[in-house]
Design a protein around this motif. Sequence first.
Motif, PDB file in Angstrom:
ATOM      1  N   ILE A 149      40.432  -0.360  29.489  1.00 27.23           N
ATOM      2  CA  ILE A 149      40.903   0.141  30.782  1.00 27.23           C
ATOM      3  C   ILE A 149      39.772   0.452  31.756  1.00 27.23           C
ATOM      4  N   TRP A 157      40.286  -5.573  35.947  1.00 27.70           N
ATOM      5  CA  TRP A 157      41.638  -5.163  36.337  1.00 27.70           C
ATOM      6  C   TRP A 157      41.672  -4.630  37.766  1.00 27.70           C
ATOM      7  N   ARG A 175      45.240  -1.553  35.886  1.00 29.28           N
ATOM      8  CA  ARG A 175      44.602  -0.508  35.074  1.00 29.28           C
ATOM      9  C   ARG A 175      45.580   0.653  34.848  1.00 29.28           C
TER      10      ARG A 175
END
Length: 79
Positions: free
Chosen positions: A41, A46, A51
């Motif tokens: 993450i 992302w 995320r």
Amino acid sequence: MLGEPDYTMNDLFAQLGLDSSDEAIDNFIENNKLAKQEALIDSNIWSDNQRMFLQEEWRKDAAWVEVIDELNVRLHPDA
């Protein structure tokens, strides 16, 4: 009573707004390998919305966790 759905990697990529074909998934993973210590993450691959989705589903231990974990393993080949 029905259990939670079993999501696939294709479902996850579609949910993230990415090309969800098998070839596109393999290419994405090949081109976005993460360092051993880099959290899934925390990666800059992302968007903020992607995320947030990954964080929230992981935190909730939701139906998506299994496939998110699979993606994490595939993106960390050296871990």
